[in-house]
Design a protein around this motif. Structure first.
Motif, PDB file in Angstrom:
ATOM      1  N   SER A  78       9.478   0.812   1.403  1.00  0.00           N
ATOM      2  CA  SER A  78       8.354   1.198   1.488  1.00  0.00           C
ATOM      3  C   SER A  78       7.410   0.823   2.858  1.00  0.00           C
ATOM      4  CB  SER A  78       7.271   0.630   0.327  1.00  0.00           C
ATOM      5  OG  SER A  78       7.269  -0.852   0.228  1.00  0.00           O
ATOM      6  N   LYS A 124       3.988   1.575  -1.078  1.00  0.00           N
ATOM      7  CA  LYS A 124       4.583   1.908  -2.239  1.00  0.00           C
ATOM      8  C   LYS A 124       3.750   2.633  -3.242  1.00  0.00           C
ATOM      9  CE  LYS A 124       7.410  -0.600  -5.805  1.00  0.00           C
ATOM     10  NZ  LYS A 124       8.111  -1.773  -5.926  1.00  0.00           N
ATOM     11  N   GLN A 125       2.275   2.258  -3.472  1.00  0.00           N
ATOM     12  CA  GLN A 125       1.434   2.792  -4.348  1.00  0.00           C
ATOM     13  C   GLN A 125       1.292   4.406  -3.909  1.00  0.00           C
ATOM     14  OE1 GLN A 125      -2.284   0.893  -3.978  1.00  0.00           O
ATOM     15  NE2 GLN A 125      -1.449  -0.897  -5.314  1.00  0.00           N
ATOM     16  N   GLN A 126       1.550   4.834  -2.621  1.00  0.00           N
ATOM     17  CA  GLN A 126       1.099   5.959  -2.010  1.00  0.00           C
ATOM     18  C   GLN A 126       2.513   7.043  -2.169  1.00  0.00           C
ATOM     19  OE1 GLN A 126      -1.770   7.565  -1.540  1.00  0.00           O
ATOM     20  NE2 GLN A 126      -2.528   5.477  -2.193  1.00  0.00           N
ATOM     21  N   ASN A 162       0.939  -1.285   0.030  1.00  0.00           N
ATOM     22  CA  ASN A 162       0.079  -0.227  -0.175  1.00  0.00           C
ATOM     23  C   ASN A 162       1.056   1.352   0.025  1.00  0.00           C
ATOM     24  OD1 ASN A 162      -2.265  -1.398  -0.034  1.00  0.00           O
ATOM     25  ND2 ASN A 162      -2.366  -1.430   2.250  1.00  0.00           N
TER      26      ASN A 162
END
Length: 142
Positions: free
Chosen positions: A93, A34-36, A32
């Motif tokens: 991350s 990493k996506q942000q 999660n």
């Protein structure tokens, strides 16, 4: 866009946190984050968590709101918050460091620096000591 560093501590709602539970938290958190574009480090000591999050201010703030409502832990205390120019935990991350699982001589060194109760390293509340513990955990992870 501004970036921030947020550090909090909490207690697990369970007296004992299993390796599977912690691994699951770290793996899902890493995906999660990493996506942000959020980076950080999660430290476990007994049933105590210490986490640092770094990244875009709106995303870090939203994540902390979500974490604060997570029923797997309680007594969530914000220890430090600042706007930053450079990240200190940019390598992951989300990286997990379990202070119980570190090798004997290194564990003894960490125990000599921080307060222990019943052989459990206590998560400090003083911002400077918290930051020192996080930097020690970062060094252990490299």
């Amino acid at each position: 866009m501004s970036e921030c560093r947020l550090i909090y501590k909490s207690l697990s709602t369970d007296d004992f946190v299993s390796n599977e539970t912690v691994k699951d938290i770290a793996e899902k958190g890493a995906a999660n984050n990493k996506q942000q574009n959020i980076t950080g480090l999660l430290v476990l000591s007994g049933n105590q968590f210490l986490q640092v999050l770094e990244g875009p201010t709106p995303e870090v703030n939203a994540l902390f709101r979500k974490i604060s409502g997570d029923e797997r832990h309680t007594q969530v205390h914000l220890l430090h918050y600042e706007l930053i120019q450079h990240r200190q935990f940019e390598d992951w991350s989300m990286r997990l460091v379990d202070l119980w699982d570190i090798p004997g001589s290194v564990r003894e060194f960490i125990r000599s620096k921080y307060r222990c109760v019943e052989d459990i390293i206590q998560i400090p509340t003083d911002a400077m000591v918290v930051h020192a513990l996080l930097l020690d955990a970062r060094a252990l992870s490299r």
